[in-house]
Design an enzyme around this catalytic site. Sequence first.
Site, short mmCIF file in Angstrom:
data_model
loop_
_atom_site.label_atom_id
_atom_site.label_comp_id
_atom_site.label_asym_id
_atom_site.label_seq_id
_atom_site.Cartn_x
_atom_site.Cartn_y
_atom_site.Cartn_z
N HIS A 157 -7.57 -72.68 7.89
CA HIS A 157 -7.31 -71.76 9.05
C HIS A 157 -7.57 -70.48 8.92
O HIS A 157 -6.64 -69.65 8.37
CB HIS A 157 -5.86 -72.08 9.57
CG HIS A 157 -5.21 -71.46 11.05
ND1 HIS A 157 -4.19 -72.11 11.52
CD2 HIS A 157 -5.94 -70.52 11.33
CE1 HIS A 157 -4.04 -71.29 12.65
NE2 HIS A 157 -5.13 -70.51 12.66
N HIS A 182 -9.95 -66.76 10.52
CA HIS A 182 -10.58 -66.19 11.76
C HIS A 182 -11.25 -65.14 11.17
O HIS A 182 -10.91 -63.98 11.06
CB HIS A 182 -9.41 -65.78 12.76
CG HIS A 182 -8.67 -66.76 13.17
ND1 HIS A 182 -8.63 -67.26 14.67
CD2 HIS A 182 -7.24 -67.19 12.96
CE1 HIS A 182 -7.67 -68.01 14.81
NE2 HIS A 182 -6.80 -67.93 13.74
N ARG A 190 -13.99 -63.74 12.72
CA ARG A 190 -14.35 -62.66 13.82
C ARG A 190 -15.65 -62.61 13.84
O ARG A 190 -16.29 -61.84 14.69
CB ARG A 190 -13.58 -61.28 13.38
CG ARG A 190 -12.19 -61.18 13.12
CD ARG A 190 -11.23 -61.71 14.00
NE ARG A 190 -9.95 -61.41 13.87
CZ ARG A 190 -9.04 -62.06 14.27
NH1 ARG A 190 -9.34 -62.79 15.19
NH2 ARG A 190 -7.70 -61.79 14.07
N HIS A 234 -2.18 -75.38 18.00
CA HIS A 234 -1.38 -74.07 18.19
C HIS A 234 -0.33 -74.54 19.18
O HIS A 234 -0.82 -74.39 20.38
CB HIS A 234 -2.14 -72.82 18.41
CG HIS A 234 -1.54 -71.59 18.66
ND1 HIS A 234 -2.15 -70.69 18.33
CD2 HIS A 234 -0.33 -71.19 19.39
CE1 HIS A 234 -1.33 -69.79 18.73
NE2 HIS A 234 -0.24 -70.05 19.46
N HIS A 244 0.05 -73.08 11.47
CA HIS A 244 0.97 -72.00 11.21
C HIS A 244 2.48 -72.18 11.81
O HIS A 244 3.17 -71.64 12.42
CB HIS A 244 0.54 -70.74 11.88
CG HIS A 244 -0.01 -70.69 13.45
ND1 HIS A 244 0.86 -71.22 14.30
CD2 HIS A 244 -1.02 -70.52 13.63
CE1 HIS A 244 0.24 -71.14 15.43
NE2 HIS A 244 -1.17 -70.49 14.89
N ASP A 300 -4.31 -68.48 8.03
CA ASP A 300 -4.45 -68.10 9.36
C ASP A 300 -4.85 -66.53 9.21
O ASP A 300 -4.43 -65.67 9.91
CB ASP A 300 -3.02 -67.98 10.06
CG ASP A 300 -3.16 -67.65 11.40
OD1 ASP A 300 -4.18 -67.56 12.11
OD2 ASP A 300 -2.18 -67.53 12.33
N HIS A 331 -7.18 -57.40 11.62
CA HIS A 331 -7.19 -56.34 12.60
C HIS A 331 -7.33 -54.87 12.02
O HIS A 331 -6.85 -54.86 10.91
CB HIS A 331 -6.19 -56.33 13.50
CG HIS A 331 -5.80 -57.55 14.18
ND1 HIS A 331 -6.61 -58.13 15.36
CD2 HIS A 331 -4.90 -58.65 13.96
CE1 HIS A 331 -6.26 -59.35 15.76
NE2 HIS A 331 -5.22 -59.80 14.83
#
Length: 469
Positions: A76, A78, A80, A197, A253, A325, A329
């Site tokens: 899992h 991300h 981007r 999710h 998660h 996860d 950011h």
Amino acid sequence: MSSLSEGISAGRRLDQDETWVIRGGRLLSADAEPAVVDLVIRGERVVAVEPAGTAGAGPVLDAAGLDIAPGAIDLHVHLRDPGQTHKETVESGTAAAAAGGTTLVCDMPSTQPQVTTVERYVEKRDSWAGRSAVDFALWAGGTDPTQLRAMADAGAVGVKIYMATAPGFDELYSADDAAVRRVLRVSAELGWAVSVHAGDQTASDAHREALIRAGRTDPRAVLEVNRGPGNLAGLRSVLTAATDLRLPVHLAHLSAYGTAALDEFLTARAAHPGLTAETCFPALSEEEDLPRLGVYTLPTVFSAAARQRFLGALAAGEIDAIATDHAPHTRAEKEAGRHDAWAAPAGYPALETSLPLAYDAMLAGHLSPRRFADALAAAPARILGLPDRGRLAPGCLADLVLLDPAGRWQVDESTMHSLVGWSPMHGRTLRGRLVATYLRGCPVAQGREILDAARGRFVARAGAADQGE
């Protein structure tokens, strides 16, 4: 006897068919108690596991005093890319993975554009080719049965079901129980992995609005919604659907939903063993880290009691896998929530610290070596249906990490590879030190240094018609 010790630091590459030995390291396995062995590798695969000091073929790496563990498989992440490459790129995210001992990352379909069609899937898959430091698999998204079948043929490792939505997730949203069950039925036909999710968007929206009307803009208010009745209702709904249909379903998660969600999951799994779940490693503290870091810890931070509960569930095998996860950011995006936590996006970079945190816990006695190897590698491989990964046994890919149990290191966000340049673990001192990461028998990282920035390959689900480039 020749030594590869210097060759590792130089990024030495052996001939494709050359046989070599990692000698005298302690093998950590999900299948057996730790043992000091000679690990024999030819090309990309393990060919034998012999008693220490007995394997005689080829060059030798002296691993005395080191632990040998399978490289982590992260179910899992991300990364981007495409669409939000100001936060992370294939290059930066997979460098973080390699430096942290992860040899396979599984990226979610919430990139931009959202991966809900085979055209978008193939475009994303092909755009990653030749750019990844570690191997990668890609999840599909959406609810259209025709597109799901086509993405499965294109190699998608599974489907991610989103029972909750947010800006940028609208096309991925399965808005009701009927939509979820439709995706589950198609997935049963395809035989691929399903990650969910969980949530009930309407109930969670109402909960959030009530807290805002009461003047709650603090990070704990966000946690209340994450762990609140909406997400718990959504969790019960998908657990019921999976049990009714007798289908394997993986819960993403689970730790973000709190200990009540763990109770719901364990009750359901007693009736339906096909259920699996993941947690990020339970490291961030509500008592210490949340007051200090605020929204930088969201969405997954643990009270002391919850941390012990989730760590105990990991240790007992009640939670199957550790998954990050990984959701980077920028500082500016997180700082938007300094005075209003609802304004900050959820997530933090975790790829580079996940395995080291778990190894620290293993050395402290909180996880057995078998559970360490299982939760990070063998269990994710089982969930994804990848039989030649996650273990260091004859015939398996030689994806591995060398770890020094006598070492220590301090997390320093200024030296980390994730593009955003920060970590909620900054300043933490961990027991154990990652010496090197190997992908298919070749070193891709030594310590924090990346040795091969583009060795990774696309990993298709078993039986896919299109294996990619």
